[in-house]
Structure formats: C-alpha cells, structure tokens
Design an enzyme around this catalytic site. Structure first.
Site, PDB file in Angstrom:
ATOM      1  NE  ARG A 108     -11.379  -6.690   0.711  1.00 21.29           N
ATOM      2  CZ  ARG A 108     -10.132  -6.536   0.246  1.00 21.29           C
ATOM      3  NH1 ARG A 108      -9.769  -7.104  -0.879  1.00 21.29           N
ATOM      4  NH2 ARG A 108      -9.266  -5.807   0.909  1.00 21.29           N
TER       5      ARG A 108
ATOM      6  CG  ASP B  37      -1.927  -1.119   1.189  1.00 22.73           C
ATOM      7  OD1 ASP B  37      -2.188  -1.637   0.075  1.00 22.73           O
ATOM      8  OD2 ASP B  37      -2.411  -1.539   2.243  1.00 22.73           O
TER       9      ASP B  37
HETATM   10  N1  LIG Z   1      -5.175  -2.725   1.042  1.00 19.64           N
HETATM   11  C1  LIG Z   1      -5.312  -4.116   0.741  1.00 19.64           C
HETATM   12  C2  LIG Z   1      -4.282  -4.919   1.421  1.00 19.64           C
HETATM   13  N2  LIG Z   1      -3.074  -4.437   1.799  1.00 19.64           N
HETATM   14  C3  LIG Z   1      -2.346  -5.505   2.345  1.00 19.64           C
HETATM   15  C4  LIG Z   1      -3.134  -6.636   2.297  1.00 19.64           C
HETATM   16  C5  LIG Z   1      -2.764  -8.007   2.719  1.00 19.64           C
HETATM   17  C6  LIG Z   1      -1.487  -8.112   3.499  1.00 19.64           C
HETATM   18  C7  LIG Z   1      -0.216  -7.938   2.664  1.00 19.64           C
HETATM   19  O1  LIG Z   1      -0.219  -8.075   1.429  1.00 19.64           O
HETATM   20  O2  LIG Z   1       0.815  -7.727   3.298  1.00 19.64           O
HETATM   21  C8  LIG Z   1      -4.362  -6.266   1.771  1.00 19.64           C
HETATM   22  C9  LIG Z   1      -5.549  -7.160   1.599  1.00 19.64           C
HETATM   23  C10 LIG Z   1      -5.396  -8.092   0.410  1.00 19.64           C
HETATM   24  O3  LIG Z   1      -4.724  -7.757  -0.584  1.00 19.64           O
HETATM   25  O4  LIG Z   1      -5.952  -9.196   0.507  1.00 19.64           O
END
Ligand SMILES: NCc1[nH]cc(CCC(=O)O)c1CC(=O)O
Length: 283
Positions: free
Chosen positions: A151, A80
């Site tokens: 979700r 992110d």
């Molecule tokens: N904002 C979505 C987000 N950011 C990090 C994760 C999961 C944990 C990670 O990738 O470290 C997720 C949820 C997903 O993609 O299922």
C-alpha cells in the site's frame, strides 16, 4: 521447552511476532521459539475488506492450528481477532500496546487537511473512509488492498495520492516513510488498534504461564473495554465505529465514535471509570 508459534506470513506479522519472541526470550531464557507461517483467507482474497462478509479473515486458519495443536500459540494484530474466540482458545497475553493512532501517508508530505482538492485517498476501512470524507468531502476515497509495504508503494503510484494506515504497523515494520499523525480527537481508531493478541489453548496452563510474563495490565484493560464495545455494537469491517480506551492503572477512559455508513451522522461518547466513582460525559 521449544514452542511453535503460528503467524501470518506478511512482513508486519513476522516483524511483530519476532518482537514478541524477543520479549518472551528475555522473560523465559531457557525457552526456544520457532515461527510457523500460515496463509489466511485475508492473504488471498483481494476484495475490499468491507465487501467480505466474514469475520477473522486474517486469523481463523491460524487459531485452528492452535486448537489442533499444530502450533503452541498464535500472534495476531488484536484488531484482526473477532470478539468471539473458539471456546477452547483464550487471549492468553496482551503485551504492551503501541500507539492507537492512524497516520496519513502522502509522498509529498501533504496532510489530510492540506492535500489538494480532488486527491484520491486509498483505504479499505469503512471507518477510515467515512472519517476522511467527513473531514474532506472534496477528495475521493478509493478501496486499496495489499500488505503495508504494497500500500505504501501504491501511494506513490498513479492511482492514489495518499493512504491511511495504523501508526503501529509503520513503527513495527520500521518503514521510513513521510506521514502525518491523525489525532484521536478527530480521527477515531479501530477498536484494538496497536495491540497484539497472543492466542493459546485455554487448557494449556504451562504455555499460558510462560506467556503471562510479558502481559501489560493497562493494555489488557484497554482492549477488553474496546472489544466489549465492539461486540456490543457488533462492529466489524462493515459498520464504521472508532473506539479507544486509555488506562493508567487508577482510572480508564473509553471514547467511542459511531458513524452512519454514509458518514452523515455520528455519535460521540466518552466515559471515565475511576476506582471510587463513575463519571460519564456525553457529547
Ligand atoms: N489487517 C490490517 C492490519 N491489522 C493490524 C494492522 C496495523 C497494526 C495494528 O493495528 O496493531 C493493520 C494494518 C493497518 O490497519 O494499517
């Protein structure tokens, strides 16, 4: 010394921030840590991610709080965090990474290969949507928003038959849910998936030194390669690229799969670097 830690208020963010603090306490027994949760645009804007033309929607407000000394450092899911950080900030620490794989979650335990034709699969990631449609052109992909727990609930509702999530999120939340793991061989993960990024002020050497005690060198090498790739192709929520790197200290392999937005075309490249020689294989 007491540190104020910035994080999103989602269950996943608080869970992974607590995991980081647990590691930091073991490495710095005299330090104290207090979490300050901060709401981000990503928490309030419910549009499908690929329609939001802004990077860092889950990160910007928190890193602003670091820059403005409202918190001492921030804990993010690395994927992110946009590749360009504010010049006064730094990726101070990359703790040991979780698995990079995506998982397929269906209440009846179906896999992506076995779920019935015409099923509705929920994801807001273009990268996931393209790969689902390429493997199963006979199912429908529909955008889905909300935190992980929301979700998972929707996957059992009337609007979806299954969803795709990152295994790392499920693991860190300790969610008890039926899933099948998607192999990275034919379902390429998001660059940085499974990694946690701790952001601090670049000039705060004392905090950086404290954070570095839980740095994992292989995870660092892997995410730096994936972020460099992501930056080079300018991928993000709107350009479907999967990438993951694997480092074991003596060699690293970076595997990249890029797709056209309609999913009809793809390019797959894998390259291994060793200390002595480079070996490139393209397929
Ligand atoms: N904002 C979505 C987000 N950011 C990090 C994760 C999961 C944990 C990670 O990738 O470290 C997720 C949820 C997903 O993609 O299922």
């Amino acid at each position: 010394m007491k540190y104020i830690v910035g994080a999103r208020g989602s269950q996943l963010s608080v869970a992974q921030t607590n995991l980081v603090i647990e590691q930091l306490k073991k490495a710095n027994p005299d330090a104290k840590y207090e979490i300050k949760t901060i709401t981000t645009k990503g928490d309030t804007d419910s549009r499908p991610l690929f329609t939001i033309d802004q990077k860092g929607i889950f990160e910007k407000e928190i890193d602003r709080a670091v820059a403005q000394k409202e918190v001492d450092f921030a804990v993010h899911s690395l994927k992110d965090v946009p590749s360009e950080l504010d010049e006064n900030l730094t990726l101070a620490c990359i703790p040991k990474r979780e698995t990079v794989n995506d998982v397929f979650i269906s209440p009846d335990g179906s896999s992506l290969d076995s779920i019935k034709s015409g099923s509705v699969i929920g994801t807001s990631s273009l990268r996931r949507a393209v790969q689902v449609s390429r493997k199963r052109p006979d199912v429908t992909v529909k955008p889905i928003r909300g935190n992980i727990e929301t979700r998972i609930k929707k996957a059992s509702g009337e609007n979806y038959d299954a969803i795709v999530l990152a295994k790392a999120g499920i693991t860190r939340l300790g969610v008890d849910v039926k899933y099948t793991e998607l192999s990275t061989d034919d379902f390429s993960p998001s660059p940085g998936q499974g990694a946690i990024a701790i952001v601090a002020r670049a000039d705060d050497s004392e905090t950086i030194e404290m954070l570095k005690k839980i740095e994992d060198s292989d995870s660092r090498l892997e995410i730096e390669a994936e972020r460099a790739l992501s930056d080079f192709v300018d991928s993000g929520c709107r350009f479907p690229v999967g990438a993951y790197a694997k480092s074991n200290g003596t060699e690293m392999t970076l595997t990249v799969t890029a797709f056209s937005v309609d999913g009809k075309q793809s390019l797959h490249v894998s390259k291994t670097w060793r200390q002595q020689t480079d070996h490139t294989s393209c397929s």
